[in-house]
Write a protein that holds these residues in place. Sequence first.
Motif, short mmCIF file in Angstrom:
data_model
loop_
_atom_site.label_atom_id
_atom_site.label_comp_id
_atom_site.label_asym_id
_atom_site.label_seq_id
_atom_site.Cartn_x
_atom_site.Cartn_y
_atom_site.Cartn_z
N ALA A 12 -5.25 5.39 -7.78
CA ALA A 12 -4.93 6.71 -8.33
C ALA A 12 -4.18 7.57 -7.33
O ALA A 12 -3.96 8.76 -7.57
N GLN A 13 -3.80 6.97 -6.19
CA GLN A 13 -3.05 7.65 -5.14
C GLN A 13 -3.88 8.76 -4.49
O GLN A 13 -4.66 8.48 -3.60
N TRP A 14 -3.74 9.99 -4.93
CA TRP A 14 -4.52 11.08 -4.36
C TRP A 14 -5.68 11.45 -5.28
O TRP A 14 -5.52 11.57 -6.49
N GLY A 30 -1.58 3.25 -10.74
CA GLY A 30 -1.24 4.27 -11.73
C GLY A 30 -0.23 5.26 -11.18
O GLY A 30 -0.34 5.71 -10.04
N GLU A 31 0.74 5.60 -12.01
CA GLU A 31 1.79 6.53 -11.60
C GLU A 31 1.62 7.91 -12.24
O GLU A 31 1.69 8.92 -11.57
N GLY A 47 0.78 -1.23 0.00
CA GLY A 47 0.00 0.00 0.00
C GLY A 47 0.81 1.27 0.00
O GLY A 47 0.26 2.36 0.20
N LEU A 48 2.12 1.19 -0.25
CA LEU A 48 3.00 2.35 -0.27
C LEU A 48 3.47 2.63 -1.70
O LEU A 48 3.48 1.73 -2.55
N PHE A 49 3.88 3.85 -1.95
CA PHE A 49 4.51 4.17 -3.23
C PHE A 49 5.59 5.23 -3.00
O PHE A 49 5.52 6.01 -2.04
N PRO A 50 6.63 5.27 -3.86
CA PRO A 50 7.75 6.19 -3.65
C PRO A 50 7.57 7.51 -4.38
O PRO A 50 7.04 7.57 -5.48
N PRO A 101 -1.51 7.57 1.43
CA PRO A 101 -2.49 8.59 1.78
C PRO A 101 -3.56 8.11 2.75
O PRO A 101 -4.06 6.98 2.64
N GLU A 102 -3.90 8.97 3.69
CA GLU A 102 -5.01 8.67 4.61
C GLU A 102 -6.32 8.53 3.84
O GLU A 102 -7.20 7.76 4.23
N ARG A 103 -6.47 9.31 2.78
CA ARG A 103 -7.62 9.22 1.89
C ARG A 103 -7.09 8.85 0.51
O ARG A 103 -6.31 9.60 -0.07
N ARG A 104 -7.47 7.69 0.00
CA ARG A 104 -6.89 7.15 -1.22
C ARG A 104 -7.85 7.30 -2.39
O ARG A 104 -9.04 7.03 -2.28
N GLY A 105 -7.31 7.75 -3.52
CA GLY A 105 -8.11 7.83 -4.73
C GLY A 105 -8.09 6.50 -5.46
O GLY A 105 -7.01 5.94 -5.71
#
Length: 209
Positions: free
Chosen positions: A170-172, A136-137, A25-28, A44-48
């Motif tokens: 989508a991260q954020w 997705g990056e 669940g992490l990304f750099p 993120p606490e709130r994930r897209g």
Amino acid sequence: MDLEDLRAVGTALEADQVLSAYRAGLFPMGIGEGGTGPIGWWAPERRGVLRPGDLHVSHSLRASARRFTATVDTAFAEVVSACADPQREGTWITPRIAAVYRALHAAGHAHSVEVWADGELAGGLYGVAFGAVFAGESMFHRRTDASKAALVELVRRLDAAAPGRWLVDAQWWTPHLGTLGVSEISGLEYLAALEDAGRDDHCQAFPTK
């Protein structure tokens, strides 16, 4: 980005490390200016997220998408390079980051979706895939709706390979992504969805190496 979403900071950045981080669940992303080091590991606490059935395809986008030709993993390095263009606002993809994703691509873990018009690369996206998850990056466009058309193609492939089971990270969340159907869930909800979709070994949305 919100520093409250930062979970760890380090200097190492290897392909196998990055893949393990995605599965957890992490990304750099570098925390320095323009994505420079040190490397931050974010959750993120709130994930897209984009889920099956949620993609919004307007009539105009549907018409635009028909004007493009879509491919997968045909121009991975070119897509990453276009996403990393320093003239783009808010770019964070450094040469070091790009090299790691090229290594992940060579190992069969990172993939790109390209859209073409008149024989030229018009837009695309790239990210990391495992199970029925596509993390997705970044995405870019050189013609109107080209990046959106790449997302339409990504979802088409995921629908065919893992109907009702896939997950796009989508991260954020952003207002722009919201117009495409990306929603926001809690970090705990994301981890549960990630565990479920990440176990799907039958998803064949992308070529294997």
